[in-house]
Design a protein around this motif. Structure first.
Motif, mmCIF file in Angstrom:
data_model
loop_
_atom_site.group_PDB
_atom_site.id
_atom_site.type_symbol
_atom_site.label_atom_id
_atom_site.label_comp_id
_atom_site.label_asym_id
_atom_site.label_seq_id
_atom_site.Cartn_x
_atom_site.Cartn_y
_atom_site.Cartn_z
ATOM 1 N N THR A 1 0.850 -1.193 0.000
ATOM 2 C CA THR A 1 0.000 0.000 0.000
ATOM 3 C C THR A 1 0.885 1.242 0.000
ATOM 4 N N MET A 2 0.312 2.344 -0.442
ATOM 5 C CA MET A 2 1.055 3.599 -0.469
ATOM 6 C C MET A 2 1.329 4.105 0.944
ATOM 7 N N THR A 3 2.480 4.706 1.113
ATOM 8 C CA THR A 3 2.764 5.455 2.340
ATOM 9 C C THR A 3 2.121 6.831 2.208
ATOM 10 N N PRO A 4 1.966 7.574 3.309
ATOM 11 C CA PRO A 4 1.427 8.934 3.186
ATOM 12 C C PRO A 4 2.205 9.806 2.189
ATOM 13 N N PRO A 5 3.551 9.785 2.168
ATOM 14 C CA PRO A 5 4.248 10.561 1.133
ATOM 15 C C PRO A 5 3.931 10.085 -0.293
ATOM 16 N N ASP A 6 3.735 8.759 -0.459
ATOM 17 C CA ASP A 6 3.349 8.240 -1.773
ATOM 18 C C ASP A 6 2.012 8.831 -2.214
ATOM 19 N N VAL A 7 1.061 8.881 -1.285
ATOM 20 C CA VAL A 7 -0.264 9.411 -1.598
ATOM 21 C C VAL A 7 -0.153 10.876 -2.029
ATOM 22 N N ASP A 8 0.650 11.650 -1.296
ATOM 23 C CA ASP A 8 0.828 13.057 -1.630
ATOM 24 C C ASP A 8 1.443 13.221 -3.019
ATOM 25 N N THR A 9 2.478 12.431 -3.301
ATOM 26 C CA THR A 9 3.145 12.536 -4.592
ATOM 27 C C THR A 9 2.203 12.116 -5.716
ATOM 28 N N SER A 10 1.457 11.037 -5.500
ATOM 29 C CA SER A 10 0.517 10.572 -6.523
ATOM 30 C C SER A 10 -0.547 11.629 -6.807
ATOM 31 N N ARG A 11 -1.071 12.274 -5.748
ATOM 32 C CA ARG A 11 -2.067 13.329 -5.928
ATOM 33 C C ARG A 11 -1.478 14.495 -6.716
ATOM 34 N N ASP A 12 -0.243 14.881 -6.397
ATOM 35 C CA ASP A 12 0.402 15.988 -7.109
ATOM 36 C C ASP A 12 0.554 15.667 -8.592
ATOM 37 N N ILE A 13 0.914 14.424 -8.891
ATOM 38 C CA ILE A 13 1.070 14.023 -10.297
ATOM 39 C C ILE A 13 -0.267 14.121 -11.028
ATOM 40 N N GLN A 14 -1.320 13.566 -10.426
ATOM 41 C CA GLN A 14 -2.619 13.578 -11.100
ATOM 42 C C GLN A 14 -3.137 14.999 -11.301
ATOM 43 N N GLU A 15 -2.956 15.862 -10.313
ATOM 44 C CA GLU A 15 -3.413 17.246 -10.447
ATOM 45 C C GLU A 15 -2.610 17.980 -11.528
ATOM 46 N N ALA A 16 -1.305 17.703 -11.593
ATOM 47 C CA ALA A 16 -0.471 18.341 -12.610
ATOM 48 C C ALA A 16 -0.849 17.878 -14.001
ATOM 49 N N LEU A 17 -1.174 16.600 -14.148
ATOM 50 C CA LEU A 17 -1.596 16.088 -15.449
ATOM 51 C C LEU A 17 -2.890 16.755 -15.910
ATOM 52 N N GLN A 18 -3.786 17.019 -14.964
ATOM 53 C CA GLN A 18 -5.039 17.693 -15.316
ATOM 54 C C GLN A 18 -4.805 19.151 -15.717
ATOM 55 N N THR B 1 -1.908 20.549 -16.954
ATOM 56 C CA THR B 1 -0.932 20.824 -18.009
ATOM 57 C C THR B 1 -1.012 19.785 -19.112
ATOM 58 N N PRO B 2 -1.650 20.108 -20.245
ATOM 59 C CA PRO B 2 -1.660 19.160 -21.357
ATOM 60 C C PRO B 2 -0.235 18.833 -21.807
ATOM 61 N N GLY B 3 0.010 17.569 -22.088
ATOM 62 C CA GLY B 3 1.321 17.160 -22.579
ATOM 63 C C GLY B 3 2.360 16.943 -21.500
ATOM 64 N N LEU B 4 1.968 17.049 -20.221
ATOM 65 C CA LEU B 4 2.953 16.925 -19.147
ATOM 66 C C LEU B 4 3.599 15.540 -19.111
ATOM 67 N N TYR B 5 2.782 14.501 -19.302
ATOM 68 C CA TYR B 5 3.360 13.146 -19.270
ATOM 69 C C TYR B 5 4.428 13.003 -20.343
ATOM 70 N N ARG B 6 4.124 13.441 -21.550
ATOM 71 C CA ARG B 6 5.074 13.302 -22.659
ATOM 72 C C ARG B 6 6.349 14.083 -22.390
ATOM 73 N N LYS B 7 6.213 15.273 -21.815
ATOM 74 C CA LYS B 7 7.384 16.117 -21.595
ATOM 75 C C LYS B 7 8.208 15.698 -20.379
ATOM 76 N N THR B 8 7.554 15.135 -19.372
ATOM 77 C CA THR B 8 8.235 14.926 -18.089
ATOM 78 C C THR B 8 8.485 13.458 -17.753
ATOM 79 N N TYR B 9 7.511 12.587 -18.061
ATOM 80 C CA TYR B 9 7.587 11.229 -17.545
ATOM 81 C C TYR B 9 7.889 10.182 -18.604
ATOM 82 N N ARG B 10 7.705 10.520 -19.856
ATOM 83 C CA ARG B 10 7.909 9.534 -20.908
ATOM 84 C C ARG B 10 9.396 9.188 -21.022
#
Length: 231
Positions: free
Chosen positions: A202-219, A221-230
Motif C-alpha cells: 500500500t502507499m505510504t502517506p508521502p506516496d499518496v501526496d506525490t501521486s495526488r500531485d502528479i494527477q493534479e499536474a496532469l489535469q 498541463t496538457p502534454g505533461l506526461y510526454r514532456k516529463t515522464y515519458r
C-alpha cells in the motif's frame, strides 16, 4: 538491443521488409483530429487519442511484420496472385497463408463460428539477443484490421533461424476486397526471459501526496506526461 530479421536470398527481392513499428503507424492516426466537440458533454471540446502518448507508444513499440503479398477475399474465400520461386534448399512453403481447422481450438474461448482461422506465413526468421524472448501479437490498438492475430512468445535467441508463423482469427465475415501486401500482421516486442519479481503493498502517506500531485499536474498541463515522464 537489436532484433535481426533474415530471409532466404531467393525471396529477398520479393518480400516487404519488416519495419520498426514507429515507421508503420496507421493512416487513421495521422488523419484523426486532435480535438473534437463531445456531444455527451454539451459540445465541450475534448482531446482525442492523438494526445495519448501511452496509446501511441503502444502502436510504435517493437517491430511490424508485413503481409507478404496481396490477399483477395470474396465470399469467404481467399486467393492471391503470387509466384515466388521454388526453394530447393529449404522446406519453406510458397503459400502466403495456411488454414487451421476449427477443431484445433477446441476448448479455447474463441468465437469461430462463421470465421476463417488463418495462419499468416512469415518468411522472416527473427533473432533476439541472448536471454531475450520475442512476443508476437496482434498489432496493438489496430481494431481496424479484419483479423485478430493470436499472441505467442518464442525464445528467439535459441530459435534464431526458425520460422514463426502467425495464427489469426478472421473477425470480419463481411469483409470483401484486397488485404494489400505490407499490411501489418504481427507486432514483435522483445521481452526479457527472466520474469520480474512482484511486490504488492500500500502507499505510504508521502506516496499518496506525490501521486495526488502528479494527477493534479496532469489535469492542469496538457502534454505533461510526454514532456516529463515519458522514457
Amino acid at each position: 538491443m537489436k532484433i535481426i530479421a533474415r530471409c532466404h536470398p531467393l525471396l529477398d527481392p520479393l518480400l516487404p521488409r519488416p519495419l520498426p513499428a514507429r515507421q508503420a503507424l496507421p493512416d487513421w492516426l495521422r488523419t484523426m483530429p486532435s480535438e473534437v466537440e463531445a456531444e455527451s458533454l454539451g459540445g465541450a471540446p475534448v482531446r482525442t487519442l492523438k494526445h495519448c502518448p501511452p496509446f501511441i507508444d503502444a502502436l510504435a513499440l517493437g517491430v511490424m511484420i508485413p503481409l507478404a503479398t496481396d490477399l483477395h477475399i470474396a465470399d469467404g474465400q481467399v486467393s492471391w496472385d503470387w509466384d515466388p520461386p521454388n526453394i530447393p534448399d529449404a522446406p519453406i512453403t510458397r503459400a502466403p497463408i495456411g488454414l487451421h481447422v476449427p477443431e484445433q481450438a477446441t476448448g479455447a474461448p474463441f468465437r469461430l463460428s462463421g470465421h476463417m482461422v488463418l495462419k499468416f506465413t512469415n518468411f522472416w526468421t527473427l533473432e533476439a539477443p541472448e536471454g531475450w524472448d520475442l512476443l508476437f501479437t496482434h498489432p496493438l490498438n489496430r481494431a481496424d484490421l479484419p483479423f485478430q492475430t493470436l499472441s505467442g512468445v518464442v525464445s528467439a535467441d535459441r530459435f534464431a533461424l526458425g520460422y514463426v508463423h502467425f495464427p489469426a482469427l478472421w473477425t470480419d465475415p463481411d469483409f470483401s476486397g484486397t488485404l494489400p501486401a505490407g499490411t501489418p500482421v504481427a507486432q514483435v516486442i522483445a521481452v526479457p526471459r527472466a520474469a520480474p519479481e512482484l511486490e504488492v503493498t500500500t502507499m505510504t502517506p508521502p506516496d499518496v501526496d506525490t501521486s495526488r500531485d502528479i494527477q493534479e499536474a496532469l489535469q492542469r498541463t496538457p502534454g505533461l506526461y510526454r514532456k516529463t515522464y515519458r522514457a
